[in-house]
Enzyme design. Structure first.
Site, PDB file in Angstrom:
ATOM      1  N   CYS A 156       4.423  12.939  -3.145  1.00 39.25           N
ATOM      2  CA  CYS A 156       5.954  13.139  -3.513  1.00 39.25           C
ATOM      3  C   CYS A 156       6.164  14.587  -3.920  1.00 39.25           C
ATOM      4  O   CYS A 156       7.156  15.084  -3.425  1.00 39.25           O
ATOM      5  CB  CYS A 156       6.575  12.253  -4.603  1.00 39.25           C
ATOM      6  SG  CYS A 156       5.125  12.113  -5.950  1.00 39.25           S
TER       7      CYS A 156
HETATM    8  N1  NAP Z   1       4.709   5.619  -6.626  1.00 35.26           N
HETATM    9  C1  NAP Z   1       5.080   6.696  -5.972  1.00 35.26           C
HETATM   10  O1  NAP Z   1       6.194   7.195  -6.307  1.00 35.26           O
HETATM   11  C2  NAP Z   1       4.081   7.161  -4.975  1.00 35.26           C
HETATM   12  C3  NAP Z   1       4.658   8.314  -4.212  1.00 35.26           C
HETATM   13  C4  NAP Z   1       3.983   8.869  -3.400  1.00 35.26           C
HETATM   14  C5  NAP Z   1       2.500   8.179  -2.963  1.00 35.26           C
HETATM   15  N2  NAP Z   1       2.128   7.063  -3.801  1.00 35.26           N
HETATM   16  C6  NAP Z   1       0.793   6.631  -3.483  1.00 35.26           C
HETATM   17  O2  NAP Z   1       1.132   5.354  -3.002  1.00 35.26           O
HETATM   18  C7  NAP Z   1      -0.211   4.452  -3.458  1.00 35.26           C
HETATM   19  C8  NAP Z   1       0.447   3.327  -4.108  1.00 35.26           C
HETATM   20  O3  NAP Z   1       1.111   3.813  -5.311  1.00 35.26           O
HETATM   21  P1  NAP Z   1       2.007   2.648  -5.961  1.00 35.26           P
HETATM   22  O4  NAP Z   1       2.965   3.688  -6.941  1.00 35.26           O
HETATM   23  O5  NAP Z   1       2.595   1.864  -5.035  1.00 35.26           O
HETATM   24  O6  NAP Z   1       1.043   1.998  -6.927  1.00 35.26           O
HETATM   25  P2  NAP Z   1       0.928   0.447  -7.516  1.00 35.26           P
HETATM   26  O7  NAP Z   1       2.337   0.087  -7.929  1.00 35.26           O
HETATM   27  O8  NAP Z   1      -0.020   0.553  -8.776  1.00 35.26           O
HETATM   28  O9  NAP Z   1       0.371  -0.708  -6.452  1.00 35.26           O
HETATM   29  C9  NAP Z   1      -0.795  -0.654  -6.157  1.00 35.26           C
HETATM   30  C10 NAP Z   1      -1.119  -1.650  -5.089  1.00 35.26           C
HETATM   31  O10 NAP Z   1      -2.442  -1.631  -4.772  1.00 35.26           O
HETATM   32  C11 NAP Z   1      -3.310  -2.784  -5.147  1.00 35.26           C
HETATM   33  N3  NAP Z   1      -4.570  -2.381  -5.522  1.00 35.26           N
HETATM   34  C12 NAP Z   1      -4.816  -2.025  -6.796  1.00 35.26           C
HETATM   35  N4  NAP Z   1      -5.871  -1.826  -7.076  1.00 35.26           N
HETATM   36  C13 NAP Z   1      -6.644  -1.743  -5.952  1.00 35.26           C
HETATM   37  C14 NAP Z   1      -8.216  -1.621  -5.517  1.00 35.26           C
HETATM   38  N5  NAP Z   1      -8.992  -1.228  -6.185  1.00 35.26           N
HETATM   39  N6  NAP Z   1      -8.487  -1.879  -4.118  1.00 35.26           N
HETATM   40  C15 NAP Z   1      -7.143  -2.242  -3.277  1.00 35.26           C
HETATM   41  N7  NAP Z   1      -6.114  -2.226  -3.656  1.00 35.26           N
HETATM   42  C16 NAP Z   1      -5.572  -2.331  -4.951  1.00 35.26           C
HETATM   43  C17 NAP Z   1      -2.283  -3.458  -5.955  1.00 35.26           C
HETATM   44  O11 NAP Z   1      -2.617  -4.863  -5.705  1.00 35.26           O
HETATM   45  P3  NAP Z   1      -2.590  -5.823  -6.903  1.00 35.26           P
HETATM   46  O12 NAP Z   1      -1.088  -5.494  -7.295  1.00 35.26           O
HETATM   47  O13 NAP Z   1      -2.564  -7.103  -6.114  1.00 35.26           O
HETATM   48  O14 NAP Z   1      -3.531  -5.731  -7.710  1.00 35.26           O
HETATM   49  C18 NAP Z   1      -0.880  -2.917  -5.468  1.00 35.26           C
HETATM   50  O15 NAP Z   1      -0.768  -3.716  -4.306  1.00 35.26           O
HETATM   51  C19 NAP Z   1      -0.974   5.429  -4.340  1.00 35.26           C
HETATM   52  O16 NAP Z   1      -2.119   5.896  -3.439  1.00 35.26           O
HETATM   53  C20 NAP Z   1      -0.129   6.413  -4.687  1.00 35.26           C
HETATM   54  O17 NAP Z   1      -0.798   7.762  -5.192  1.00 35.26           O
HETATM   55  C21 NAP Z   1       2.801   6.685  -4.575  1.00 35.26           C
END
Ligand code: NAP
Length: 352
Positions: A156
């Site tokens: 981001c």
């Molecule tokens: N949030 C942002 O603004 C943003 C921006 C750019 C990029 N990203 C990237 O997008 C990705 C997801 O971010 P997020 O903010 O959506 O995170 P999040 O809300 O914490 O969601 C993580 C997801 O991954 C699953 N998960 C957790 N631990 C895991 C593991 N060890 N192995 C496989 N799956 C696992 C979770 O499943 P459960 O809920 O079922 O445990 C959940 O579906 C990250 O790599 C982050 O860096 C995020």
């Protein structure tokens, strides 16, 4: 007969980025979601983990286990991987080997192998795959993205930084460093897992820097500028957490090489992005605002020359979950599938 519709899977569907992918893809005319998966939420329904998505036809769909890769390959031809950093790298190669095309939203395929121990804290287990991944910043690398099997969706913070700085650096109007970048993000940037530091009591009325000066987006900013301009850039990046839900604001201070005015620098950015549906370059006098782009795939850019200090100040704002994550991932998918780049993506934000 209608146009072919692509079957897509979302891994990490219970997360913030995954939920935003489902929200956008559910309204996309060229795809249908055929598989949703997560880790701890496997077995729960989409509406259970994301009540705001209860109105979609997928509401009652149960999330599969993200570890069942055969189910993914059986269900879909295209996959979005929205898993934590370090978790995609063991999954994505299997999917691509099986013939699926993938956009990965984590940082697992964005950097050279030698950067991972220092910036992500792990030795990259599949370095050969780093060369196979295309860095997916559509406005700068659309040609490479179109033919890619694997796209590393940008972070981001690096998105507005690269979009704002690359055209100025390419023309030699700013020096490659040191470039200072100040970043601000809302709380959704950290994902949905609970933490003491993210509590309302800890964040309300708080503005705090974090990971100074070790944030993992630092080498990604440098690399994206190198990919776009063939120059080695040096960035010092300091991010801050602010008490909002969505929104990223980046302010870059880059040394100017000449005496260009704000108007001249602005016209460079305006020309480069004249036909980009999601980049809004503000005229001198305007100022970007993260609130205006909330819910949209638009990034706002602004450049101001300060002749007194010889710095160009390049400001960018986006919604971290849309242009900073899920929206940009869908934009990449559109390019990979040969669809209209803007298909299914909102260019206007929610306001107020
Ligand atoms: N949030 C942002 O603004 C943003 C921006 C750019 C990029 N990203 C990237 O997008 C990705 C997801 O971010 P997020 O903010 O959506 O995170 P999040 O809300 O914490 O969601 C993580 C997801 O991954 C699953 N998960 C957790 N631990 C895991 C593991 N060890 N192995 C496989 N799956 C696992 C979770 O499943 P459960 O809920 O079922 O445990 C959940 O579906 C990250 O790599 C982050 O860096 C995020």
């Amino acid at each position: 007969m209608g146009a072919a519709v692509t079957d897509v899977a979302v891994l990490g569907a219970s997360g913030y980025a995954g939920g935003e992918l489902v929200r956008l893809l559910a309204q996309h005319p060229g795809v249908q979601i055929t598989h949703l998966a997560s880790l701890g939420s496997a077995g729960r329904t989409l509406a259970d983990v994301h009540p705001h998505l209860a109105g979609t036809p997928l509401a009652a769909t149960e999330l599969a286990s993200v570890e069942d890769l055969e189910a993914v390959t059986a269900a879909a031809g295209f996959v979005f991987c929205a898993l934590p950093n370090g978790s995609s790298v063991s999954i994505v190669p299997h999917l691509v080997e099986a013939g699926l095309r993938v956009v990965d939203l984590a940082g697992d395929f964005r950097l050279p192998a030698e950067a991972y121990p220092e910036w992500y804290g792990f030795e990259h287990p599949a370095p050969a795959w780093l060369d196979r991944a295309v860095y997916g910043l559509p406005e700068l690398f659309a040609d490479r993205i179109a033919g890619a099997e694997l796209v590393a969706n940008p972070g981001c913070y690096p998105t507005p930084v690269a979009l704002g700085l690359a055209p100025l650096l390419a023309l030699g109007l700013i020096a490659p460093g040191p470039i200072l970048v100040d970043g601000k993000t809302g709380l959704s940037g950290a994902g949905r897992s609970a933490s003491e530091a993210g509590l309302f009591t800890a964040t309300e009325e708080s503005i705090r820097p974090y990971r100074v000066p070790r944030h993992q987006h630092t080498p990604e900013m440098e690399r994206s500028l190198t990919l776009a301009t063939d120059q080695e850039a040096q960035v010092l990046f300091v991010p801050h957490l602010v008490p909002t839900v969505r929104g990223v604001l980046t302010t870059c201070y880059a040394p100017m090489t000449g005496n260009d005015t704000s108007e001249e620098l602005t016209s460079v950015l305006a020309d480069v992005y004249a036909s980009s549906p999601f980049v809004r370059v503000l005229p001198p006098g305007g100022m970007v605002d993260s609130k205006r782009v909330r819910g949209s795939n638009t990034v706002e850019l602004q450049v101001v020359a300060d002749p007194r200090t010889g710095q160009a100040i390049v400001v960018g704002a986006l919604d971290n979950l849309v242009k900073g994550a899920a929206g940009q991932a869908v934009q990449n998918m559109n390019l990979m599938l040969g669809l209209d780049e803007a298909a299914g993506l909102p260019a206007t934000g929610l306001y107020p």
